[in-house]
Design an enzyme around this catalytic site. Structure first.
Site, PDB file in Angstrom:
ATOM      1  CB  THR A  39      -0.919   0.007   1.228  1.00  0.00           C
ATOM      2  OG1 THR A  39      -1.612  -1.250   1.280  1.00  0.00           O
ATOM      3  CG2 THR A  39      -1.937   1.125   1.143  1.00  0.00           C
ATOM      4  CD  GLU A  78      -4.249  -8.723  10.688  1.00  0.00           C
ATOM      5  OE1 GLU A  78      -4.239  -9.300  11.789  1.00  0.00           O
ATOM      6  OE2 GLU A  78      -4.151  -7.498  10.574  1.00  0.00           O
ATOM      7  CE  LYS A 118      -4.672  -1.895   0.855  1.00  0.00           C
ATOM      8  NZ  LYS A 118      -5.172  -3.194   1.280  1.00  0.00           N
ATOM      9  CG  ASN A 178      -7.935  -0.956   3.810  1.00  0.00           C
ATOM     10  OD1 ASN A 178      -8.761  -1.838   3.638  1.00  0.00           O
ATOM     11  ND2 ASN A 178      -6.646  -1.184   3.739  1.00  0.00           N
ATOM     12  CB  CYS A 219      -4.584  -2.459   6.432  1.00  0.00           C
ATOM     13  SG  CYS A 219      -3.686  -3.776   5.598  1.00  0.00           S
ATOM     14  CG  ASP A 242      -4.068   1.431   4.504  1.00  0.00           C
ATOM     15  OD1 ASP A 242      -2.847   1.549   4.659  1.00  0.00           O
ATOM     16  OD2 ASP A 242      -4.589   0.454   3.951  1.00  0.00           O
TER      17      ASP A 242
END
Length: 387
Positions: free
Chosen positions: A118, A145, A196, A200, A252, A256
């Site tokens: 990312t 995960e 992306k 998120n 993430c 993010d």
């Protein structure tokens, strides 16, 4: 076809396992222990499906610590190295990605470099301008995960950040190994990078929303579960990603959301910044609720974000531990994946019986059946007992 994959984390290794069923895959990682595990067909990450594939399937998968060996003759070099958020620069630290691109362009200039890490919006375009003639595309991953291989097998969509022939070939490559043959969307690399981060951040928004609903219900002595169930029956909202927690965390979402907020420089916004702030507010509320119980010893059950995960990087419970320490409460931690005696200057107790006995209050982001005999001590906001 030979494919090189850089980085043996959730993204890289799950993709390496999936692609090695049909192609020769060479995984490159700088950590010798990870490489040794992979070559012994032992997964370096916790993922039940990956572990089954490693023992049951014939995979053309090898690993090395030598990048020249990995990159030589590879048609695709997939980069999945970590990009942690740097609070000093307000952006991802893309050093490992940039170093990999530089080395790949030197050792195998004809390969197509695919960035899976990312990155900030606009990063791939800058790399393309820097390495003229080298084929560089961005293709985001959308994995959970503990279920990374499953999510690669049954992806909701495949997004490729380019529209040239190499990009289309890579899109087909991923589509062919997916069991559900998902739609492939082709767009510019900058648009794919935005997909992306916005995806998120929306998930973080949803977590923050239900957490704030839970905070309200808890303080007003209302039944959070009833409210959530009543809301979630609306098909436009849906019954998913609605289980309250101590806050979003993990690989993430924290980084993010911050990166997307940083990309909003000179762009009007209120919501994105509020999502980041709401996560801190939630953790402060959790700390206050624990402090109201006036415990002498707080037991922290697991540092991981999810029950089926071995990752506790940036877990919300670590921030809660740091806040509780300021209140001088003694803290002990039960975390079976740790083999050290202390963590964050707190005692680690891996005997569950002793841990529960020593704790006045046991806090758990996610409930485990092992704790059901200690409900009177338990403080959690996990209402549905699911991730």
């Amino acid at each position: 076809m030979k494919i090189a994959i850089v980085g043996a984390g959730y993204v890289g290794f799950s993709l390496a396992v999936l692609l090695s069923g049909e192609h020769e895959v060479m995984a490159f990682d700088v950590v010798p222990d990870k490489v040794d595990l992979i070559n012994k067909r032992i997964s370096p990450i916790q993922d039940d499906l990956i572990e089954r594939w490693l023992t049951e399937k014939q995979l053309r998968l090898h690993a090395t610590t030598k990048c020249a060996e990995a990159f030589r003759d590879a048609e695709y070099i997939i980069v999945s190295t970590p990009t942690n958020y740097d609070d000093q620069t307000n952006r991802f630290d893309t050093t490992s990605v940039e170093q990999t691109i530089a080395k790949a362009s030197e050792l195998n200039p004809t390969a197509t470099i695919v960035i899976k890490s990312t990155v900030p919006v606009g990063f791939t375009e800058k790399m393309q301008a820097k390495y003229v003639g080298v084929k560089i595309i961005f293709s985001p991953e959308f994995l959970r995960e503990g279920k990374a291989l499953y999510d690669n097998l049954y992806p909701s969509r495949i997004i490729v950040g380019e529209k040239n022939e190499e990009a289309k070939r890579f899109g087909k490559l991923l589509q062919n190994v997916a069991q559900n043959k998902p739609k492939v969307l082709y767009m510019s690399s900058t648009e794919a990078e935005a997909v992306k981060l916005f995806a998120n951040t929306y998930l973080a928004l949803r977590i923050a929303y239900f957490n704030e609903l839970d905070t309200y219900a808890e303080l007003k002595n209302l039944d959070t579960m009833s409210i959530i169930e009543g809301i979630s029956l609306d098909p436009r909202i849906g019954d998913y990603y609605n289980n309250p927690s101590f806050g979003y965390g993990g690989y993430c979402l924290p980084k993010d959301t911050k990166q997307l907020l940083a990309n909003f420089v000179n762009v009007p916004q209120d919501l994105i910044g509020a999502i980041v702030k709401a996560n801190q507010t939630r953790k402060h509320h959790i700390v206050e609720m624990i402090q109201k119980k006036k415990p002498r010893t707080v037991g922290v059950y697991r540092l991981t974000m999810k029950s089926a995960s071995d990752n506790f990087r940036s877990s919300a419970i670590q921030d809660i531990i740091q806040e509780l320490k300021k209140d001088c409460a003694e803290i002990i931690i039960y975390e079976p994946t740790l083999s050290i005696e202390t963590f964050l200057d707190c005692k680690v107790e891996n005997d569950l019986g002793l841990f529960c006995q020593q704790s006045d209050v046991i806090i758990a982001n996610r409930v485990d059946k092992k704790l059901l005999d200690h409900k009177k001590k338990l403080y959690t906001r996990d209402l549905f007992e699911r991730d």
